[in-house]
Scaffold this motif. Structure first.
Motif, PDB file in Angstrom:
ATOM      1  N   GLY A  23      13.991  31.635  -9.503  1.00 60.01           N
ATOM      2  CA  GLY A  23      15.031  32.044  -8.745  1.00 60.01           C
ATOM      3  C   GLY A  23      16.302  32.224  -9.702  1.00 60.01           C
ATOM      4  O   GLY A  23      17.355  32.903  -9.712  1.00 60.01           O
ATOM      5  N   ILE A  24      16.303  30.962 -10.494  1.00 59.40           N
ATOM      6  CA  ILE A  24      17.480  30.658 -11.326  1.00 59.40           C
ATOM      7  C   ILE A  24      17.534  31.728 -12.489  1.00 59.40           C
ATOM      8  O   ILE A  24      18.623  32.365 -12.702  1.00 59.40           O
ATOM      9  N   ILE A  25      16.335  31.990 -13.025  1.00 57.34           N
ATOM     10  CA  ILE A  25      16.038  32.848 -14.078  1.00 57.34           C
ATOM     11  C   ILE A  25      16.485  34.352 -13.392  1.00 57.34           C
ATOM     12  O   ILE A  25      17.166  35.127 -14.171  1.00 57.34           O
ATOM     13  N   TYR A  26      16.183  34.808 -12.400  1.00 53.02           N
ATOM     14  CA  TYR A  26      16.395  35.840 -11.664  1.00 53.02           C
ATOM     15  C   TYR A  26      17.894  36.253 -11.498  1.00 53.02           C
ATOM     16  O   TYR A  26      18.769  37.155 -11.663  1.00 53.02           O
ATOM     17  N   LEU A  27      18.703  35.134 -10.836  1.00 54.76           N
ATOM     18  CA  LEU A  27      20.104  35.187 -10.822  1.00 54.76           C
ATOM     19  C   LEU A  27      20.882  35.294 -12.035  1.00 54.76           C
ATOM     20  O   LEU A  27      21.902  35.904 -12.209  1.00 54.76           O
ATOM     21  N   ALA A  29      19.938  36.594 -14.815  1.00 55.17           N
ATOM     22  CA  ALA A  29      19.443  37.814 -15.180  1.00 55.17           C
ATOM     23  C   ALA A  29      20.257  38.995 -14.619  1.00 55.17           C
ATOM     24  O   ALA A  29      20.952  39.868 -15.125  1.00 55.17           O
ATOM     25  N   ALA A  30      20.517  38.957 -12.956  1.00 57.32           N
ATOM     26  CA  ALA A  30      21.345  39.719 -12.252  1.00 57.32           C
ATOM     27  C   ALA A  30      22.798  39.649 -12.796  1.00 57.32           C
ATOM     28  O   ALA A  30      23.374  40.637 -12.853  1.00 57.32           O
ATOM     29  N   ARG A  36      27.120  43.408 -17.797  1.00 63.08           N
ATOM     30  CA  ARG A  36      27.043  44.371 -18.959  1.00 63.08           C
ATOM     31  C   ARG A  36      27.545  45.662 -18.164  1.00 63.08           C
ATOM     32  O   ARG A  36      28.210  46.592 -18.757  1.00 63.08           O
ATOM     33  N   ARG A  37      27.329  46.152 -16.911  1.00 56.49           N
ATOM     34  CA  ARG A  37      27.571  47.350 -16.154  1.00 56.49           C
ATOM     35  C   ARG A  37      29.228  47.194 -16.119  1.00 56.49           C
ATOM     36  O   ARG A  37      29.714  48.456 -16.497  1.00 56.49           O
TER      37      ARG A  37
END
Length: 61
Positions: A23-27, A29-30, A36-37
């Motif tokens: 979950g921490i890795i996902y958050l 990365a998001a 970046r966007r």
């Protein structure tokens, strides 16, 4: 009996560790993707503003 209970507890702890880490890795990365966007959109808006300003100055001449 005691060994089985400990194995289940260790397995559950390991599973929770994996789930929380995922979950921490996902958050992370998001958030990185969103930054970046936003930076890309900001650069595009800045370029559009610069084009519009150049176009306005060119029309005045």
């Amino acid at each position: 009996m005691e060994t089985t209970a400990l194995n289940i507890l260790f397995s559950a702890a390991f599973l929770l560790l994996v789930v929380v880490s995922g979950g921490i890795i996902y958050l992370t990365a998001a958030e990185w993707r969103d930054r970046r966007r936003q930076a890309r959109e900001k650069r595009a808006a800045k370029a559009d503003t610069k084009k519009a300003a150049t176009k306005a100055v060119t029309k005045r001449k």
